[in-house]
Design an enzyme around this catalytic site. Structure first.
Site, mmCIF file in Angstrom:
data_model
loop_
_atom_site.group_PDB
_atom_site.id
_atom_site.type_symbol
_atom_site.label_atom_id
_atom_site.label_comp_id
_atom_site.label_asym_id
_atom_site.label_seq_id
_atom_site.Cartn_x
_atom_site.Cartn_y
_atom_site.Cartn_z
ATOM 1 N N TYR A 176 0.878 -1.183 0.116
ATOM 2 C CA TYR A 176 0.116 -0.071 -0.048
ATOM 3 C C TYR A 176 1.007 1.236 -0.077
ATOM 4 O O TYR A 176 1.731 1.314 0.759
ATOM 5 C CB TYR A 176 -1.044 -0.003 1.257
ATOM 6 C CG TYR A 176 -1.719 1.163 1.335
ATOM 7 C CD1 TYR A 176 -3.001 1.409 0.831
ATOM 8 C CD2 TYR A 176 -1.147 2.475 2.041
ATOM 9 C CE1 TYR A 176 -3.595 2.539 0.879
ATOM 10 C CE2 TYR A 176 -1.970 3.579 1.876
ATOM 11 C CZ TYR A 176 -3.138 3.658 1.370
ATOM 12 O OH TYR A 176 -3.846 4.985 1.453
ATOM 13 N N GLU A 211 -3.246 7.292 -4.442
ATOM 14 C CA GLU A 211 -3.126 6.013 -3.618
ATOM 15 C C GLU A 211 -3.121 4.819 -4.693
ATOM 16 O O GLU A 211 -3.433 4.718 -5.744
ATOM 17 C CB GLU A 211 -4.643 5.801 -2.940
ATOM 18 C CG GLU A 211 -4.640 4.682 -1.689
ATOM 19 C CD GLU A 211 -5.890 4.128 -1.078
ATOM 20 O OE1 GLU A 211 -5.909 4.685 -0.032
ATOM 21 O OE2 GLU A 211 -6.736 3.981 -2.167
#
Ligand code: GDP
Ligand code: MN
Length: 377
Positions: free
Chosen positions: A104, A189
């Protein structure tokens, strides 16, 4: 806030050099089949709904296909789906990669630190909110030098990326930072960022562009569809107007007073449905225009809460009364006013002449409008 669909986010990734799977957008099942049959999208492939909500993987909006027929069937199954209130109209087809680990990464603004922040976790592929805080690194970035080499190394360490992949992560982080700054993003993201062989590939992209920089990005003017039609008109007229679910209209001036007014209404079990921030405007024409827009949202009652600083209470009152006159009698609604400050007396007088009482106490006026919206006034 302009949220970009995955494929638009990935177009930006490509522009800045963030590695991606090969892929293409499709808008019909036939097109999905054709893209895989022609080899434009290699098989096996992933078929992904292009909606703004997350959790597509879990929600059946990401499917896999081994043949052109399966790609067609997957597309057929996803197109037209209602996914968390959005209808799926577009798909992204991408080659299916053999994933090692899922990581992530994101860049966003930390409002309390007043700095951009890099967030990294070795536990990607799941919503970051569900990851244990200890497994997440938050690295504040000084925006002037930008994302520094030692910060990129710290991220690599947290992600457990070493060897040849570390060099590619380093480039990727620099690219992401450039994108974040140059595209005026408030969020970039990648979840998951997949370890594929010795490299890294962004399997997903979530990009949100800061609305206040919208004027620098005419390329997104066609996708600002998260506004209601009335909000769209308001935007063109440069009126700060927001529609919510409730039934009380709020007209206030300044973001602080407007938000406080919404809070006070909630406190008394009222349900604000639409609010209007007049800002520093007291031009009666502008007030009239704004008020007529509010009338179109059909509130049960309207609360006018004005503090006259630069804004003059009398000119706001004038605009309001002029607007009320233009609302057809059948569509009128009770109006509760509270105007304080600059030229308060004159403003109150203008309202009184039009049959509107100004209630000086915030509590009393808020309760009065809540009662009016309930029809118990
Ligand atoms: P989200 O659930 O809306 O965030 O959608 P994602 O784009 O993150 O996809 C959900 C999941 O699908 C990912 O976490 C991956 O596990 C899986 N996925 C997506 N693309 C690929 C791929 O190319 N190969 C493999 N094996 N899995 C993929
Ligand atoms: Mn994802």
């Amino acid at each position: 806030m302009v949220k970009l669909a995955e494929w638009r986010g990935k177009d930006l990734f490509r522009k800045y050099g963030v590695p991606l799977p090969r892929g293409q957008v499709a808008r019909s099942a036939a097109e999905a089949e054709q893209l895989t049959r022609s080899g434009t999208v290699p098989l096996p492939c992933v078929v992904k709904a292009q909606v703004l909500a997350g959790g597509r993987g879990k929600g059946g909006a990401v499917r896999f296909a081994n043949t052109p027929e399966e790609a067609r069937a997957a597309a057929q199954a996803i197109l037209g789906l209602d996914f968390k209130g959005e209808t799926v109209k577009e798909l992204l087809l991408e080659e299916k990669l053999a994933i090692g680990r899922e990581l992530y990464l994101s860049l966003t603004l930390d409002r309390s630190a007043r700095l951009p922040i890099l967030i990294a976790s070795a536990q990607g592929g799941v919503e970051i909110e569900s990851v244990d805080d200890a497994a997440i690194a938050r690295i504040p970035i000084d925006p002037f030098p930008g994302l520094a080499a030692y910060e990129r190394r710290r991220a690599a360490k947290v992600l457990g990326v070493t060897g040849p992949a570390a060099a590619s992560l380093d480039r990727l982080l620099s690219a992401l930072w450039r994108l974040f700054q140059q595209e005026d993003a408030e969020l970039v993201e990648i979840n998951p960022l997949a370890v594929v062989g010795e490299g890294l590939v962004a399997l997903d992209a979530k990009v949100i562009i800061e609305d206040d920089a919208g004027f620098r990005h005419p390329e997104y003017s066609d996708i600002r569809d998260d506004r209601t039609p009335l909000e769209e008109i308001a935007r063109e007229k440069e009126i700060a107007f927001v529609q919510l679910d409730g039934n009380i209209g709020v007209i206030a001036n300044g973001a602080g007073l407007t938000m406080a007014t919404l809070d006070v209404l909630k406190e008394f079990d009222g349900n604000p449905g639409v609010f209007l921030d007049l800002g520093g405007t007291d031009d009666p024409k502008k007030v009239t225009e704004a008020f007529l827009l509010m009338a179109q949202a059909k509130p049960r009652a309207v609360f006018l809460n004005i503090f006259g600083g630069v804004t003059r209470c009398d000119t706001v009152a004038k605009g309001l009364v002029a607007a009320m006159d233009q609302v057809p009698p059948a569509e009128r609604f009770p109006l509760v006013a509270r105007i304080r400050g600059n030229n308060e007396r004159e403003g109150i007088e203008i309202l009184r002449a039009a049959g509107i009482t100004s209630i000086p106490s915030l509590k009393d006026s808020a309760q009065a409008v809540v009662a009016a919206a309930r029809g118990t006034a």
